[in-house]
Scaffold this motif. Structure first.
Motif, PDB file in Angstrom:
ATOM      1  N   VAL A 156       0.866  -1.172   0.000  1.00  0.00           N
ATOM      2  CA  VAL A 156       0.000   0.000   0.000  1.00  0.00           C
ATOM      3  C   VAL A 156       0.906   1.225   0.000  1.00  0.00           C
ATOM      4  O   VAL A 156       1.872   1.298   0.744  1.00  0.00           O
ATOM      5  N   VAL A 157       0.569   2.177  -0.869  1.00  0.00           N
ATOM      6  CA  VAL A 157       1.366   3.391  -1.004  1.00  0.00           C
ATOM      7  C   VAL A 157       0.416   4.586  -1.110  1.00  0.00           C
ATOM      8  O   VAL A 157      -0.699   4.462  -1.624  1.00  0.00           O
ATOM      9  N   PHE A 158       0.853   5.724  -0.615  1.00  0.00           N
ATOM     10  CA  PHE A 158       0.059   6.941  -0.769  1.00  0.00           C
ATOM     11  C   PHE A 158       0.238   7.476  -2.179  1.00  0.00           C
ATOM     12  O   PHE A 158       1.364   7.555  -2.679  1.00  0.00           O
ATOM     13  N   GLU A 159      -0.870   7.871  -2.822  1.00  0.00           N
ATOM     14  CA  GLU A 159      -0.776   8.404  -4.180  1.00  0.00           C
ATOM     15  C   GLU A 159       0.121   9.632  -4.252  1.00  0.00           C
ATOM     16  O   GLU A 159       0.789   9.857  -5.262  1.00  0.00           O
ATOM     17  N   GLU A 160       0.175  10.435  -3.178  1.00  0.00           N
ATOM     18  CA  GLU A 160       1.001  11.640  -3.176  1.00  0.00           C
ATOM     19  C   GLU A 160       2.491  11.337  -3.004  1.00  0.00           C
ATOM     20  O   GLU A 160       3.322  12.219  -3.212  1.00  0.00           O
ATOM     21  N   ASN A 161       2.833  10.112  -2.654  1.00  0.00           N
ATOM     22  CA  ASN A 161       4.231   9.704  -2.561  1.00  0.00           C
ATOM     23  C   ASN A 161       4.664   9.247  -3.954  1.00  0.00           C
ATOM     24  O   ASN A 161       4.884   8.066  -4.212  1.00  0.00           O
ATOM     25  N   THR A 162       4.789  10.209  -4.850  1.00  0.00           N
ATOM     26  CA  THR A 162       4.991   9.905  -6.268  1.00  0.00           C
ATOM     27  C   THR A 162       6.311   9.179  -6.551  1.00  0.00           C
ATOM     28  O   THR A 162       6.368   8.362  -7.463  1.00  0.00           O
ATOM     29  N   LEU A 220       8.641   4.097  -8.425  1.00  0.00           N
ATOM     30  CA  LEU A 220       9.526   2.954  -8.198  1.00  0.00           C
ATOM     31  C   LEU A 220       8.748   1.651  -8.307  1.00  0.00           C
ATOM     32  O   LEU A 220       9.168   0.724  -9.015  1.00  0.00           O
ATOM     33  N   TYR A 221       7.607   1.572  -7.651  1.00  0.00           N
ATOM     34  CA  TYR A 221       6.836   0.332  -7.668  1.00  0.00           C
ATOM     35  C   TYR A 221       6.334   0.012  -9.076  1.00  0.00           C
ATOM     36  O   TYR A 221       6.365  -1.144  -9.502  1.00  0.00           O
ATOM     37  N   GLU A 222       5.902   1.024  -9.813  1.00  0.00           N
ATOM     38  CA  GLU A 222       5.478   0.791 -11.201  1.00  0.00           C
ATOM     39  C   GLU A 222       6.651   0.287 -12.039  1.00  0.00           C
ATOM     40  O   GLU A 222       6.496  -0.646 -12.834  1.00  0.00           O
ATOM     41  N   LYS A 223       7.810   0.877 -11.857  1.00  0.00           N
ATOM     42  CA  LYS A 223       9.016   0.453 -12.580  1.00  0.00           C
ATOM     43  C   LYS A 223       9.362  -1.005 -12.268  1.00  0.00           C
ATOM     44  O   LYS A 223       9.842  -1.738 -13.136  1.00  0.00           O
ATOM     45  N   LEU A 224       9.075  -1.431 -11.044  1.00  0.00           N
ATOM     46  CA  LEU A 224       9.361  -2.806 -10.633  1.00  0.00           C
ATOM     47  C   LEU A 224       8.247  -3.786 -11.009  1.00  0.00           C
ATOM     48  O   LEU A 224       8.318  -4.964 -10.677  1.00  0.00           O
ATOM     49  N   GLY A 225       7.199  -3.295 -11.694  1.00  0.00           N
ATOM     50  CA  GLY A 225       6.155  -4.179 -12.197  1.00  0.00           C
ATOM     51  C   GLY A 225       4.893  -4.262 -11.364  1.00  0.00           C
ATOM     52  O   GLY A 225       4.031  -5.107 -11.614  1.00  0.00           O
ATOM     53  N   TYR A 226       4.739  -3.396 -10.385  1.00  0.00           N
ATOM     54  CA  TYR A 226       3.529  -3.381  -9.567  1.00  0.00           C
ATOM     55  C   TYR A 226       2.427  -2.611 -10.293  1.00  0.00           C
ATOM     56  O   TYR A 226       2.702  -1.601 -10.949  1.00  0.00           O
ATOM     57  N   LYS A 227       1.204  -3.088 -10.150  1.00  0.00           N
ATOM     58  CA  LYS A 227       0.039  -2.478 -10.788  1.00  0.00           C
ATOM     59  C   LYS A 227      -0.986  -2.088  -9.725  1.00  0.00           C
ATOM     60  O   LYS A 227      -1.238  -2.837  -8.777  1.00  0.00           O
ATOM     61  N   GLU A 228      -1.600  -0.947  -9.942  1.00  0.00           N
ATOM     62  CA  GLU A 228      -2.671  -0.503  -9.048  1.00  0.00           C
ATOM     63  C   GLU A 228      -3.894  -1.380  -9.242  1.00  0.00           C
ATOM     64  O   GLU A 228      -4.316  -1.628 -10.370  1.00  0.00           O
ATOM     65  N   VAL A 229      -4.498  -1.812  -8.103  1.00  0.00           N
ATOM     66  CA  VAL A 229      -5.713  -2.617  -8.190  1.00  0.00           C
ATOM     67  C   VAL A 229      -6.878  -2.046  -7.388  1.00  0.00           C
ATOM     68  O   VAL A 229      -8.023  -2.422  -7.612  1.00  0.00           O
ATOM     69  N   GLN A 230      -6.581  -1.143  -6.446  1.00  0.00           N
ATOM     70  CA  GLN A 230      -7.667  -0.579  -5.629  1.00  0.00           C
ATOM     71  C   GLN A 230      -7.163   0.695  -4.952  1.00  0.00           C
ATOM     72  O   GLN A 230      -5.975   0.845  -4.701  1.00  0.00           O
ATOM     73  N   ARG A 231      -8.108   1.596  -4.668  1.00  0.00           N
ATOM     74  CA  ARG A 231      -7.817   2.832  -3.934  1.00  0.00           C
ATOM     75  C   ARG A 231      -8.839   3.010  -2.835  1.00  0.00           C
ATOM     76  O   ARG A 231      -9.993   2.616  -2.989  1.00  0.00           O
ATOM     77  N   GLU A 232      -8.391   3.665  -1.773  1.00  0.00           N
ATOM     78  CA  GLU A 232      -9.293   4.069  -0.703  1.00  0.00           C
ATOM     79  C   GLU A 232      -8.931   5.486  -0.291  1.00  0.00           C
ATOM     80  O   GLU A 232      -7.753   5.854  -0.264  1.00  0.00           O
ATOM     81  N   LYS A 233      -9.934   6.276   0.020  1.00  0.00           N
ATOM     82  CA  LYS A 233      -9.742   7.650   0.478  1.00  0.00           C
ATOM     83  C   LYS A 233      -9.133   7.644   1.872  1.00  0.00           C
ATOM     84  O   LYS A 233      -9.599   6.930   2.748  1.00  0.00           O
ATOM     85  N   ILE A 234      -8.090   8.424   2.068  1.00  0.00           N
ATOM     86  CA  ILE A 234      -7.438   8.553   3.365  1.00  0.00           C
ATOM     87  C   ILE A 234      -8.302   9.426   4.271  1.00  0.00           C
ATOM     88  O   ILE A 234      -8.827  10.454   3.837  1.00  0.00           O
ATOM     89  N   VAL A 235      -8.439   9.006   5.513  1.00  0.00           N
ATOM     90  CA  VAL A 235      -9.104   9.839   6.519  1.00  0.00           C
ATOM     91  C   VAL A 235      -8.023  10.749   7.094  1.00  0.00           C
ATOM     92  O   VAL A 235      -7.053  10.270   7.679  1.00  0.00           O
ATOM     93  N   PRO A 236      -8.140  12.054   6.902  1.00  0.00           N
ATOM     94  CA  PRO A 236      -7.093  12.971   7.376  1.00  0.00           C
ATOM     95  C   PRO A 236      -6.885  12.892   8.892  1.00  0.00           C
ATOM     96  O   PRO A 236      -7.842  12.733   9.654  1.00  0.00           O
ATOM     97  N   HIS A 237      -5.631  12.973   9.277  1.00  0.00           N
ATOM     98  CA  HIS A 237      -5.261  13.026  10.691  1.00  0.00           C
ATOM     99  C   HIS A 237      -3.943  13.793  10.774  1.00  0.00           C
ATOM    100  O   HIS A 237      -3.093  13.651   9.897  1.00  0.00           O
ATOM    101  N   LEU A 294      -1.237  13.349  12.295  1.00  0.00           N
ATOM    102  CA  LEU A 294      -0.013  12.550  12.288  1.00  0.00           C
ATOM    103  C   LEU A 294       0.298  11.930  10.923  1.00  0.00           C
ATOM    104  O   LEU A 294       1.427  11.525  10.673  1.00  0.00           O
ATOM    105  N   ILE A 295      -0.711  11.842  10.065  1.00  0.00           N
ATOM    106  CA  ILE A 295      -0.525  11.204   8.755  1.00  0.00           C
ATOM    107  C   ILE A 295      -0.123  12.266   7.739  1.00  0.00           C
ATOM    108  O   ILE A 295      -0.791  13.280   7.582  1.00  0.00           O
ATOM    109  N   HIS A 296       0.974  12.007   7.062  1.00  0.00           N
ATOM    110  CA  HIS A 296       1.632  13.011   6.222  1.00  0.00           C
ATOM    111  C   HIS A 296       0.930  13.314   4.901  1.00  0.00           C
ATOM    112  O   HIS A 296       1.244  14.324   4.270  1.00  0.00           O
ATOM    113  N   TYR A 297       0.057  12.445   4.452  1.00  0.00           N
ATOM    114  CA  TYR A 297      -0.563  12.632   3.148  1.00  0.00           C
ATOM    115  C   TYR A 297      -2.078  12.704   3.250  1.00  0.00           C
ATOM    116  O   TYR A 297      -2.676  12.272   4.238  1.00  0.00           O
ATOM    117  N   THR A 298      -2.683  13.223   2.187  1.00  0.00           N
ATOM    118  CA  THR A 298      -4.126  13.207   2.020  1.00  0.00           C
ATOM    119  C   THR A 298      -4.398  12.506   0.695  1.00  0.00           C
ATOM    120  O   THR A 298      -3.488  11.969   0.087  1.00  0.00           O
TER     121      THR A 298
END
Length: 188
Positions: A142-148, A153-170, A172-176
């Protein structure tokens, strides 16, 4: 010279620091909930990684050393999901992204001065080797979409997106935005 090795119990404090980096605040959120009487979050993380009966154990970690100093780590283990979704609204999106019966890359991190040198790619390759040894054909993460940088890197290594979920802002959590489940099929 770099040395990749199985983590030891005495590495748990550094593993906690690196896992905090890899989770971009999610671990800090969890550890704050588990802290006892103003306990430092890294101490909570250390305690968790010292527990040999949990998937969040040093036994599921590989560390990278340079000159006998830990500079990075990988946490990966089989994901056997019970399908339950966390009742904590901040954590629920992440539990919805668990990919059952996969080898889950829970965290990869390097201290900042060692990034961009190919070490993260080497750790990801070690995760693939571990998955094959344990007879898993699917790796998940699992990776944050904003951590481009990580997404690239993961796409370059052959990983494919299969699902997304909306982050609940907090705070302490660095991304939205979204958290992304990515998988790699080793049988293709």
């Amino acid at each position: 010279m770099l040395e990749f090795r199985a983590a030891k119990k005495e590495d748990c404090r550094t593993i906690a620091e690196l896992y905090s980096i890899s989770s971009d605040g999610v671990a800090d959120y969890i550890w704050t909930q588990l802290a006892e009487d103003k306990e430092n979050v890294y101490h909570v993380g250390q305690r968790r990684y010292e527990n040999e009966d949990s998937v969040f154990s040093y036994k599921n970690c590989i560390v990278v050393e340079k000159d006998k100093k830990i500079i990075g780590m990988l946490v990966a283990f089989p994901m056997i999901s019970d399908g339950a979704v966390s009742d904590d609204p901040v954590l629920a999106p992440y539990s919805q992204l668990e990919f059952d019966n996969s080898f889950y890359i829970c965290g990869v991190a390097l201290f900042s001065e060692y990034r961009g040198l190919g070490i993260g790619t080497e750790l990801m390759q070690l995760a693939e080797q571990q998955a094959k040894i344990r007879k898993f054909n699917i790796l998940s993460l699992v990776v944050f979409e904003e951590n481009t940088d990580a997404v690239r890197l993961y796409e370059k290594l052959g990983y494919k997106e299969v699902q997304r979920e909306k982050i609940v802002p907090h705070p302490l959590i660095h991304y939205t935005g979204d958290a992304i489940l990515m998988i790699k099929n080793l049988s293709k």
